[in-house]
Write an enzyme that holds these catalytic residues in place. Structure first.
Site, short mmCIF file in Angstrom:
data_model
loop_
_atom_site.label_atom_id
_atom_site.label_comp_id
_atom_site.label_asym_id
_atom_site.label_seq_id
_atom_site.Cartn_x
_atom_site.Cartn_y
_atom_site.Cartn_z
N TRP A 40 -0.38 -1.21 -4.87
CA TRP A 40 0.41 -1.48 -6.05
C TRP A 40 -0.39 -1.55 -7.35
CZ3 TRP A 40 -1.87 -5.91 -7.55
CH2 TRP A 40 -2.25 -6.86 -6.59
N GLU A 56 -12.20 -11.26 -1.47
CA GLU A 56 -11.65 -10.56 -2.62
C GLU A 56 -10.51 -11.36 -3.24
OE1 GLU A 56 -10.64 -5.95 -3.55
OE2 GLU A 56 -9.72 -6.80 -1.75
N LYS A 88 4.19 6.99 1.07
CA LYS A 88 4.89 5.71 0.86
C LYS A 88 4.17 4.90 -0.20
CE LYS A 88 4.53 1.66 2.86
NZ LYS A 88 4.79 0.75 1.71
N PRO A 89 4.84 4.58 -1.31
CA PRO A 89 4.23 3.69 -2.30
C PRO A 89 4.37 2.23 -1.87
CG PRO A 89 6.43 4.27 -3.02
CD PRO A 89 6.18 5.04 -1.73
N THR A 101 -5.18 -4.92 6.21
CA THR A 101 -4.24 -3.82 6.46
C THR A 101 -4.97 -2.64 7.08
OG1 THR A 101 -2.88 -4.51 4.59
CG2 THR A 101 -2.57 -2.27 5.39
N CYS A 133 -10.17 -2.88 -6.63
CA CYS A 133 -11.09 -3.15 -5.53
C CYS A 133 -12.54 -2.95 -5.92
CB CYS A 133 -10.74 -2.30 -4.32
SG CYS A 133 -10.51 -0.57 -4.69
N GLU A 189 5.76 -1.38 -1.92
CA GLU A 189 7.14 -1.77 -2.20
C GLU A 189 7.28 -2.47 -3.55
OE1 GLU A 189 5.69 -4.75 1.06
OE2 GLU A 189 5.28 -2.69 0.42
N GLU A 216 -9.71 3.37 2.36
CA GLU A 216 -10.40 2.80 1.19
C GLU A 216 -9.86 1.40 1.02
OE1 GLU A 216 -10.91 1.18 -2.03
OE2 GLU A 216 -9.90 2.79 -3.11
#
Length: 477
Positions: free
Chosen positions: A151, A379, A175-176, A231, A283, A178, A249
């Site tokens: 996102w 992070e 798929k972007p 993820t 990131c 949500e 990535e």
């Protein structure tokens, strides 16, 4: 004028609204709902994959010049829709419009680069390696690629996934995230008009239902994901069941090594941009400053002044920095800061929510955390920079390498020899010298260790989307 697209998947050049549930898409600068996003079921994903598989038969066998021309045409169509795309990206992520415009222009340039680069992939020279037989190597597309984007940079990440996959001759189901689907929906609509049915299909939904179905689908040849490390682990485990390839990535915790001879004005300005651009939701953000003891105090003072001066607001306010993406992300970021303070670090700038609608966090500086502190090791993905003191070069390098990540880093020094030597000692996929987080389509981007594997950008990313085939011809008479 910005036109919010209908909340629809795009499969075979046609909109689809099939859903097992809906998710509200929220404007992070106001907290208002923009639209309700349909969550694609496994059946919808299967339809998209089957449609892309059918399109691969034509797209994958087309001449490189044909695919290049189509990608250049797509870039032209996106350029013609630029103002609308900028408005959608700004609404979706809360980005200041100049940032959204710069990023979308960059994304379009990446598509143009890939159009040409796909015509220039290299392999071993043909030759007679066995008497009477000539061998040559073909680079061939894999088939259907599943692309899953985050996102923080919806349009840029769309280009990362789309440009390489299509230039190599694959078709793509995309798929972007949500939280931020708007520009991807619009690109799905436009791409169907340019590329042909099924070459680029867009499915909407969450990770647990839609994303998981994409990764598990037996006709998907490769999954390319940009997301957090947790993820990435889930995707890698699921992909192993069907032995499909992955390009991951993932997260980062980029160290910024500031030596005693560094230009501190340059450093302070670089951290102000590199640490807080996109509200620190990057990131490779300059999130972890490691300063030599000779310059620590002076640099900390400059950072306090510079960070405190960053303006924060909604896109209409024309700020330097917008909101974080969601209420959940705001609470996550502030939780890191609160725990760092409780553990003994000093929060000298910011560290609070902004008292206004939307999901705003003040730009934050945390001084003196321990190397094993949570805020150093994990992070944060928000507008938070830490600064630590180090005694010598070896300690600085050890601290830089002292997390699980390995995505980006920067080295700030006037000594060319030191810059070359230290950049080779840092475990990271990219090291910048006297700058930070500058990417270009021609150079590869990707990490090591917990930051993943495989490359986006450059010829290397297109090669990731192919397999090598050895062909041998017996010509003895």
């Amino acid at each position: 004028m910005t036109t919010v697209p209908a909340a629809s998947h795009w499969i075979g050049g046609k909109p689809s609204h099939d859903a097992v549930a809906t998710i509200p898409v929220i404007d992070p600068a106001s907290g208002n709902t923009v639209l309700d996003l349909p969550v694609a079921s496994a059946a919808v994903v299967d339809e998209a994959v089957r449609d892309s598989r059918a399109a691969f038969g034509t797209w994958g066998r087309a001449p490189h010049s044909y695919r290049a021309a189509k990608l250049l045409e797509l870039a032209d169509v996106l350029t013609a829709d630029l103002d609308n795309l900028v408005g959608l990206e700004s609404l979706d992520v809360g980005k200041p419009e100049p940032h959204a415009r710069q990023e979308i222009n960059w994304a379009i340039d990446l598509i143009r680069f890939a159009a040409g680069a796909g015509r220039a992939l290299e392999s071993l020279s043909a030759g007679e390696y066995v008497p009477g037989k000539t061998s040559f190597v073909r680079r061939e597309p894999l088939g259907v690629i599943a692309g899953i984007t985050p996102w923080n940079y919806p349009m840029v990440m769309l280009a990362y996934k789309t440009a390489a996959a299509l230039a190599a001759g694959n078709t793509l189901v995309l798929k972007p995230a949500e939280q931020t689907p708007l520009t991807t929906i619009r690109v799905g609509e436009l791409a169907g008009q340019v590329l042909g049915d099924g070459v680029l299909n867009v499915v909407l939904g969450d990770g647990e239902t839609t994303g998981a179905s994409m990764v598990a689908h037996p006709d998907v040849a490769l999954v390319t994901l940009t997301g957090d490390t947790s993820t990435g682990r889930i995707v890698a485990r699921s992909a192993a069941d069907t032995l499909k390839r992955t390009v991951l990535e993932l997260g980062g915790k980029s160290p910024v090594l500031v030596f005693g001879d560094a230009d501190l004005d340059l450093v302070a300005n670089g951290i102000r941009k590199g640490g807080f651009y996109n509200s620190g939701q990057d990131c490779t953000a300059a999130s972890r400053v490691i300063a030599h003891a000779d310059v620590y105090d002076e640099l900390a003072e400059r950072l306090r002044e510079g960070i405190a001066g960053i303006t924060v607001g909604a896109p209409a306010d024309e700020p330097e920095m917008g909101p974080v993406v969601s209420a959940e992300q705001r609470e996550r970021v502030l939780g890191f800061v609160e725990r760092a303070d409780a553990a003994g670090a000093k929060v000298t700038v910011g560290g609070t929510a902004v008292d206004r609608p939307g999901y705003f966090v003040t730009p934050t500086l945390v001084e003196g955390p321990a190397q094993d502190a949570e805020i150093v090791q994990r992070e944060v993905f928000g507008p938070v920079v830490t600064i630590q003191r180090a005694g010598d070069e070896d300690e600085m390098v050890a601290m830089a390498n002292g997390t699980a990540y390995g995505l980006g880093a920067s080295v700030w020094t006037r000594n060319v020899g030191r810059a070359v030597d230290v950049s080779g000692r840092i475990d990271a996929g990219a090291v910048w010298v006297n700058c930070h987080d500058v990417v270009t389509p021609e150079m590869p981007h990707g990490g090591v260790r917990a930051s993943g594997y495989g490359k986006d950008l450059s010829l290397y990313s297109i090669a990731e989307m192919t397999h090598l085939k050895h062909v041998m011809v017996d010509h003895e008479r």
